[in-house]
Every structure is written in structure tokens, then in C-alpha cells.
Design a protein around this motif. Structure first.
Motif, mmCIF file in Angstrom:
data_model
loop_
_atom_site.group_PDB
_atom_site.id
_atom_site.type_symbol
_atom_site.label_atom_id
_atom_site.label_comp_id
_atom_site.label_asym_id
_atom_site.label_seq_id
_atom_site.Cartn_x
_atom_site.Cartn_y
_atom_site.Cartn_z
ATOM 1 N N ALA A 10 0.842 -1.180 0.000
ATOM 2 C CA ALA A 10 0.000 0.000 0.000
ATOM 3 C C ALA A 10 0.882 1.237 0.000
ATOM 4 N N ALA A 11 0.279 2.371 -0.342
ATOM 5 C CA ALA A 11 1.033 3.608 -0.436
ATOM 6 C C ALA A 11 1.168 4.314 0.896
ATOM 7 N N HIS A 12 0.605 3.779 1.926
ATOM 8 C CA HIS A 12 0.702 4.414 3.240
ATOM 9 C C HIS A 12 0.573 3.343 4.312
ATOM 10 N N PRO A 13 0.981 3.665 5.545
ATOM 11 C CA PRO A 13 0.894 2.656 6.603
ATOM 12 C C PRO A 13 -0.544 2.278 6.942
ATOM 13 N N HIS A 14 -0.704 1.061 7.439
ATOM 14 C CA HIS A 14 -1.993 0.593 7.921
ATOM 15 C C HIS A 14 -1.950 0.280 9.410
ATOM 16 N N VAL A 15 -0.757 0.235 9.953
ATOM 17 C CA VAL A 15 -0.561 -0.013 11.379
ATOM 18 C C VAL A 15 0.410 1.042 11.880
ATOM 19 N N TRP A 16 0.088 1.629 13.015
ATOM 20 C CA TRP A 16 0.935 2.670 13.580
ATOM 21 C C TRP A 16 1.391 2.246 14.969
ATOM 22 N N ILE A 17 2.703 2.329 15.180
ATOM 23 C CA ILE A 17 3.287 1.919 16.451
ATOM 24 C C ILE A 17 4.233 3.005 16.935
ATOM 25 N N ARG A 18 4.112 3.355 18.204
ATOM 26 C CA ARG A 18 5.098 4.217 18.852
ATOM 27 C C ARG A 18 5.985 3.290 19.685
ATOM 28 N N PHE A 19 7.285 3.401 19.485
ATOM 29 C CA PHE A 19 8.197 2.474 20.141
ATOM 30 C C PHE A 19 9.176 3.189 21.067
ATOM 31 N N GLN A 36 12.463 -3.707 24.117
ATOM 32 C CA GLN A 36 11.567 -2.819 23.375
ATOM 33 C C GLN A 36 10.162 -2.787 23.955
ATOM 34 N N THR A 37 9.505 -1.656 23.730
ATOM 35 C CA THR A 37 8.086 -1.494 24.024
ATOM 36 C C THR A 37 7.425 -0.944 22.773
ATOM 37 N N TRP A 38 6.381 -1.618 22.313
ATOM 38 C CA TRP A 38 5.597 -1.153 21.170
ATOM 39 C C TRP A 38 4.208 -0.778 21.666
ATOM 40 N N ARG A 39 3.803 0.456 21.405
ATOM 41 C CA ARG A 39 2.464 0.918 21.779
ATOM 42 C C ARG A 39 1.671 1.141 20.492
ATOM 43 N N PHE A 40 0.635 0.332 20.294
ATOM 44 C CA PHE A 40 -0.137 0.368 19.062
ATOM 45 C C PHE A 40 -1.210 1.442 19.098
ATOM 46 N N SER A 41 -1.522 1.971 17.905
ATOM 47 C CA SER A 41 -2.616 2.925 17.795
ATOM 48 C C SER A 41 -3.945 2.183 17.851
ATOM 49 N N GLU A 42 -4.996 2.948 18.012
ATOM 50 C CA GLU A 42 -6.342 2.374 17.991
ATOM 51 C C GLU A 42 -6.941 2.537 16.593
ATOM 52 N N GLY A 43 -8.034 1.837 16.363
ATOM 53 C CA GLY A 43 -8.848 2.145 15.213
ATOM 54 C C GLY A 43 -8.645 1.323 13.964
ATOM 55 N N PHE A 44 -8.062 0.161 14.045
ATOM 56 C CA PHE A 44 -7.977 -0.675 12.855
ATOM 57 C C PHE A 44 -8.326 -2.106 13.248
ATOM 58 N N PRO A 45 -8.835 -2.904 12.296
ATOM 59 C CA PRO A 45 -9.359 -4.224 12.642
ATOM 60 C C PRO A 45 -8.260 -5.254 12.884
ATOM 61 N N ASP A 56 -3.111 -0.530 27.814
ATOM 62 C CA ASP A 56 -2.901 0.714 28.545
ATOM 63 C C ASP A 56 -3.828 1.774 27.973
ATOM 64 N N HIS A 57 -4.878 2.087 28.724
ATOM 65 C CA HIS A 57 -5.870 3.068 28.290
ATOM 66 C C HIS A 57 -6.387 2.763 26.885
ATOM 67 N N GLY A 58 -6.739 1.497 26.677
ATOM 68 C CA GLY A 58 -7.347 1.073 25.423
ATOM 69 C C GLY A 58 -6.368 0.768 24.309
ATOM 70 N N LYS A 59 -5.071 0.947 24.565
ATOM 71 C CA LYS A 59 -4.073 0.666 23.528
ATOM 72 C C LYS A 59 -3.268 -0.566 23.901
ATOM 73 N N LEU A 60 -3.059 -1.401 22.913
ATOM 74 C CA LEU A 60 -2.299 -2.626 23.118
ATOM 75 C C LEU A 60 -0.817 -2.291 23.199
ATOM 76 N N VAL A 61 -0.109 -2.962 24.113
ATOM 77 C CA VAL A 61 1.319 -2.720 24.310
ATOM 78 C C VAL A 61 2.049 -4.060 24.335
ATOM 79 N N TYR A 62 3.096 -4.171 23.519
ATOM 80 C CA TYR A 62 3.991 -5.331 23.552
ATOM 81 C C TYR A 62 5.286 -4.907 24.241
ATOM 82 N N THR A 63 5.855 -5.796 25.049
ATOM 83 C CA THR A 63 7.209 -5.610 25.548
ATOM 84 C C THR A 63 7.965 -6.916 25.351
#
Length: 197
Positions: A23-32, A48-57, A117-124
Motif C-alpha cells: 500500500a502507499a501508506h501505513p496501515h498499522v501505527w506503532i510508537r516504540f 523494546q516497548t511497542w504501543r499500538f494505535s487504535e482504530g484498525f481491525p 494501557d488506556h485502550g491501547k495494546l502494548v507489547y514488551t
């Protein structure tokens, strides 16, 4: 507890990556954030810690509820690991460690945990180096990105990459634009971090 519709908005990166959709743009957004574990002047692992955005299936089989906040239980964590994390091994968990310009293979992840964490998925998790790297003798950099740009990784704040462990006091990290490793067919220049002592 989160209902099924909220769960579907949480993340399963591997499902997107495995689909092979370009795709021409991201579909998943992660703050690390990344904690460079050091002993003296040598890097030994990257936590590492990955904090995922909300709003995608997302479609994770076998999970019908998640906590509003806090860690997932062992069974739910195992499902996430199997269906939305382990398949990222071939992509080195999007972690790029370069020593004198050469990409390094990282070890298998340890300590994988999932929380909400406040509705956002977090991986460590932690990736050990196959062999410690002495940054006083080599040019070392760390970047976290998806070459396809399907997943957009952004640093979680100005100090997203830090040094931990028993590093000598002269060790530092410095972010830079990694023009040597452009992604998404050369269109995007990712951010990386130089590690030096």
C-alpha cells in the motif's frame, strides 16, 4: 472488559504483514521505545516497548475479552505470541542493528508480554544480540522500521532510545535520519539511533 468490537480494533501486526498487501501508506501505527542494554562499552540486548494505535481491525481467534487496563493473562499472551508476533521473526521483529554498516542477526525474543494501557495494546520484549558488540571499536546504529512501510514505527517521545544496564558513563545515543537504509522503495528515510562510547 473490552468487547469484541474494541478487540477487533486492537492489533495483530503479523496478520497484516503475512497478507503481503502493498500500500502507499501505513496501515498499522506503532510508537516504540528501546532500551539498549549494555555491559561496559558492549551492547548485549535491546529491550523494546511497542504501543499500538487504535482504530484498525484485527482478528485474533480465541480471545473474546481483554482487560480495560493491565496485563493479559498467560493464555491470552500465548495467543498473541502465536498469531500476531512469532511470525515477525523473518523480519527480525523490524529491529535493525548495523555494525560498521553490516546488518546483524538478533536472537529470539525473550520476556514477551502484552498489556492494555488506556485502550491501547502494548507489547514488551527483549532481543539479545547473537554476540555482544563493542561500540567503542565499531560504528553501531539501531533502527526500528518496516521496510514495506505497511507498519509505521515512530519514536515514543524525544528520548525513545536510552541506554540501560552497566554502560560506561561515556556511552550515548543520538537519533539521526538513516539515509543509508531508505524504506518503501527508497521513498521514506527512517529514523535510527547511533550508539557510541
Amino acid at each position: 472488559m473490552l468487547n469484541l468490537s474494541v478487540i477487533r480494533r486492537l492489533i495483530g501486526v503479523a496478520l497484516f504483514v503475512a497478507s503481503g498487501v502493498a500500500a502507499a501508506h501505513p496501515h498499522v501505527w506503532i510508537r516504540f521505545s528501546a532500551r539498549v542494554q549494555m555491559q561496559g562499552t558492549s551492547v548485549i540486548s535491546i529491550a523494546q516497548t511497542w504501543r499500538f494505535s487504535e482504530g484498525f481491525p484485527v482478528q485474533l481467534v480465541g480471545i473474546d475479552t481483554l482487560p480495560d487496563n493491565g496485563p493479559l493473562d498467560a493464555k491470552q499472551t500465548a495467543i498473541f505470541r502465536e498469531q500476531a508476533f512469532s511470525s515477525l521473526a523473518g523480519a527480525q521483529y523490524f529491529s535493525h542493528l548495523f555494525v560498521d554498516g553490516e546488518a546483524q542477526r538478533l536472537g529470539d525474543p525473550a520476556g514477551f508480554r502484552v498489556s492494555v494501557d488506556h485502550g491501547k495494546l502494548v507489547y514488551t520484549f527483549t532481543l539479545a544480540l547473537k554476540k555482544p558488540v563493542d561500540v567503542s571499536a565499531h560504528k553501531v546504529s539501531l533502527g526500528i522500521w518496516d521496510d514495506s512501510f505497511f507498519v509505521d514505527y515512530e519514536p515514543d517521545g524525544a528520548n525513545a532510545v536510552t541506554i540501560e544496564g552497566h554502560a560506561v558513563s561515556s556511552c550515548t545515543v543520538k537519533p539521526f535520519q538513516d539515509r543509508a537504509h531508505p524504506i518503501f522503495n527508497g521513498i521514506v528515510v527512517p529514523q535510527a539511533t547511533a550508539i557510541s562510547c
